[in-house]
Design a protein around this motif. Structure first.
Motif, PDB file in Angstrom:
ATOM      1  N   ARG A   1      28.929  46.078  33.145  1.00  0.00           N
ATOM      2  CA  ARG A   1      28.777  45.242  34.333  1.00  0.00           C
ATOM      3  C   ARG A   1      29.533  43.905  34.191  1.00  0.00           C
ATOM      4  O   ARG A   1      30.201  43.452  35.121  1.00  0.00           O
ATOM      5  CB  ARG A   1      27.279  44.982  34.515  1.00  0.00           C
ATOM      6  N   VAL A   2      29.411  43.293  32.990  1.00  0.00           N
ATOM      7  CA  VAL A   2      30.045  41.986  32.784  1.00  0.00           C
ATOM      8  C   VAL A   2      31.564  42.115  32.847  1.00  0.00           C
ATOM      9  O   VAL A   2      32.252  41.329  33.510  1.00  0.00           O
ATOM     10  CB  VAL A   2      29.608  41.377  31.427  1.00  0.00           C
ATOM     11  N   LEU A   3      32.077  43.150  32.162  1.00  0.00           N
ATOM     12  CA  LEU A   3      33.525  43.354  32.181  1.00  0.00           C
ATOM     13  C   LEU A   3      34.009  43.631  33.609  1.00  0.00           C
ATOM     14  O   LEU A   3      34.999  43.056  34.060  1.00  0.00           O
ATOM     15  CB  LEU A   3      33.920  44.505  31.245  1.00  0.00           C
ATOM     16  N   PHE A   4      33.285  44.438  34.340  1.00  0.00           N
ATOM     17  CA  PHE A   4      33.684  44.752  35.707  1.00  0.00           C
ATOM     18  C   PHE A   4      33.757  43.482  36.545  1.00  0.00           C
ATOM     19  O   PHE A   4      34.704  43.260  37.299  1.00  0.00           O
ATOM     20  CB  PHE A   4      32.706  45.768  36.323  1.00  0.00           C
ATOM     21  N   SER A   5      32.766  42.628  36.350  1.00  0.00           N
ATOM     22  CA  SER A   5      32.730  41.390  37.110  1.00  0.00           C
ATOM     23  C   SER A   5      33.926  40.483  36.753  1.00  0.00           C
ATOM     24  O   SER A   5      34.583  39.927  37.642  1.00  0.00           O
ATOM     25  CB  SER A   5      31.389  40.714  36.844  1.00  0.00           C
ATOM     26  N   THR A   6      34.245  40.351  35.455  1.00  0.00           N
ATOM     27  CA  THR A   6      35.414  39.517  35.090  1.00  0.00           C
ATOM     28  C   THR A   6      36.712  40.167  35.561  1.00  0.00           C
ATOM     29  O   THR A   6      37.639  39.461  35.969  1.00  0.00           O
ATOM     30  CB  THR A   6      35.528  39.274  33.572  1.00  0.00           C
ATOM     31  N   VAL A   7      36.765  41.494  35.528  1.00  0.00           N
ATOM     32  CA  VAL A   7      37.976  42.179  36.006  1.00  0.00           C
ATOM     33  C   VAL A   7      38.158  41.918  37.508  1.00  0.00           C
ATOM     34  O   VAL A   7      39.256  41.616  37.966  1.00  0.00           O
ATOM     35  CB  VAL A   7      37.903  43.698  35.708  1.00  0.00           C
ATOM     36  N   LEU A   8      37.067  41.984  38.257  1.00  0.00           N
ATOM     37  CA  LEU A   8      37.173  41.715  39.700  1.00  0.00           C
ATOM     38  C   LEU A   8      37.616  40.276  39.958  1.00  0.00           C
ATOM     39  O   LEU A   8      38.432  40.020  40.841  1.00  0.00           O
ATOM     40  CB  LEU A   8      35.842  41.990  40.399  1.00  0.00           C
ATOM     41  N   SER A   9      37.098  39.341  39.160  1.00  0.00           N
ATOM     42  CA  SER A   9      37.534  37.951  39.324  1.00  0.00           C
ATOM     43  C   SER A   9      39.023  37.833  39.023  1.00  0.00           C
ATOM     44  O   SER A   9      39.755  37.112  39.712  1.00  0.00           O
ATOM     45  CB  SER A   9      36.765  37.015  38.393  1.00  0.00           C
ATOM     46  N   ALA A  10      39.469  38.534  37.967  1.00  0.00           N
ATOM     47  CA  ALA A  10      40.896  38.509  37.620  1.00  0.00           C
ATOM     48  C   ALA A  10      41.723  39.130  38.751  1.00  0.00           C
ATOM     49  O   ALA A  10      42.799  38.636  39.093  1.00  0.00           O
ATOM     50  CB  ALA A  10      41.136  39.259  36.314  1.00  0.00           C
ATOM     51  N   CYS A  11      41.201  40.199  39.356  1.00  0.00           N
ATOM     52  CA  CYS A  11      41.887  40.827  40.497  1.00  0.00           C
ATOM     53  C   CYS A  11      42.086  39.806  41.623  1.00  0.00           C
ATOM     54  O   CYS A  11      43.138  39.727  42.236  1.00  0.00           O
ATOM     55  CB  CYS A  11      41.077  41.999  41.052  1.00  0.00           C
ATOM     56  N   ARG A  12      41.034  39.043  41.871  1.00  0.00           N
ATOM     57  CA  ARG A  12      41.119  38.055  42.957  1.00  0.00           C
ATOM     58  C   ARG A  12      42.220  37.034  42.701  1.00  0.00           C
ATOM     59  O   ARG A  12      42.932  36.626  43.608  1.00  0.00           O
ATOM     60  CB  ARG A  12      39.776  37.342  43.155  1.00  0.00           C
ATOM     61  N   LEU A  13      42.360  36.602  41.441  1.00  0.00           N
ATOM     62  CA  LEU A  13      43.405  35.624  41.122  1.00  0.00           C
ATOM     63  C   LEU A  13      44.798  36.229  41.356  1.00  0.00           C
ATOM     64  O   LEU A  13      45.690  35.570  41.877  1.00  0.00           O
ATOM     65  CB  LEU A  13      43.277  35.147  39.664  1.00  0.00           C
ATOM     66  N   ILE A  14      44.964  37.487  40.967  1.00  0.00           N
ATOM     67  CA  ILE A  14      46.269  38.151  41.154  1.00  0.00           C
ATOM     68  C   ILE A  14      46.548  38.342  42.645  1.00  0.00           C
ATOM     69  O   ILE A  14      47.646  38.064  43.126  1.00  0.00           O
ATOM     70  CB  ILE A  14      46.299  39.503  40.400  1.00  0.00           C
TER      71      ILE A  14
END
Ligand SMILES: [Zn+2]
Length: 290
Positions: free
Chosen positions: A207-220
């Motif tokens: 869950r934590v990794l998914f959440s950070t990945v989604l945040s990273a997606c938003r930046l890209i």
């Protein structure tokens, strides 16, 4: 506080609360990409620190606030490079030290704002460190800079950092999350819905990794949107951003930003992880086909 500034609301609230409860750390680092915002935020905090109001600070109307706003308060000091691009040298910090040992003229606090703090050379930073190690009770030091990365580790450990804009937040996604985000978005731009589902599968249990990945997606996605709006590549842009711009319209990019945000919201509500992954996959694929 900061209502008119482009400061991340969470940061603004944290600083405001600390000011009102009179527990703002004696040394702070204001980090953010926009120079005007950094300057205005530092001034606002300095003003709050000298404000004489018994209510919410800065009140903006007491004599001390008025002097602070007019840059004529005798206990507010500005230390900055002599000209753009010049270093702040040790002499400037020695002067600061001497001034910091005097009692304030007009109240209980002296505030030193070191603007463009990343321009302090190593000797200057070491001299500042001595002051931070044994600060006088009436002294507050504000360091403002685009990124605190240029400051010595020893300085960072003695000052509290505040990211004014959330793109520079210290909780920026780590390398693993960034790489996974790039793979995901690349697959979204070029692959099928099944490819996307496969790319998402490593996140199924974390869950934590998914959440950070989604945040990273938003930046890209944000970079891709900025480039689309500008009509040209930004500096150091990476190939995922390029692919996204090539494959998706501005409207689709915006819809994807919204989609990632709804998944982030669902994650924070503790919704079922597999369900969120499936939603993201079908939502994002739908947007690409739209
Ligand atoms: Zn006031």
């Amino acid at each position: 506080m900061f209502e008119s500034l482009a400061v991340d609301p969470k940061t603004a609230a944290a600083i405001d609360l600390a000011v009102q409860e009179n527990r703002l750390p004696h040394a702070l680092i204001l980090e953010g990409s926009d120079e005007q915002t950094r300057l205005a935020a530092a001034k606002e905090i300095a003003c709050a620190l000298v404000c004489a109001s018994g209510g919410h600070k800065p009140c903006g109307v007491c004599a001390k606030c008025r002097k602070a706003k007019a840059d004529s308060h005798p206990d507010l000091y500005l230390i900055e490079p002599e000209k753009a691009g010049a270093f702040i040298k040790v002499d400037a910090i020695r002067t600061l030290k001497a001034q910091s040992m005097l009692r304030p003229n007009d109240g209980e606090r002296s505030v030193f704002h070191i603007r463009e703090a990343q321009m302090m050379n190593v000797q200057a930073q070491n001299a500042l460190l001595k002051i931070l190690e044994e600060p006088a009770a009436h002294v507050s030091i504000i360091l403002s800079c685009p990124s605190k990365a240029a400051l010595l580790e020893t300085i960072l450990s003695r000052a509290t950092g505040f990211a004014l804009q959330n793109e520079t937040a210290s909780e920026l996604p780590n390398e693993e999350a960034k790489e996974t985000a790039k793979t995901l978005l690349q697959t979204l731009a070029d692959g099928s819905e099944l490819d996307l589902l496969l790319a998402l599968s490593p996140l199924q249990k974390d869950r934590v990794l998914f959440s950070t990945v989604l945040s990273a997606c938003r930046l890209i996605l944000r970079d891709a949107l900025v480039e689309t709006a500008a009509g040209k590549p930004l500096r150091d842009t990476d190939k995922t951003v390029f692919s996204l711009r090539r494959r998706l319209t501005q409207k689709q990019l915006l819809a994807l930003m919204d989609e990632t945000q709804s998944e982030l919201d669902a994650l924070s509500r503790n919704a079922n992880l597999n369900l969120i992954l499936t939603c993201f996959c079908s939502g994002a694929s739908g947007i690409r086909r739209s």
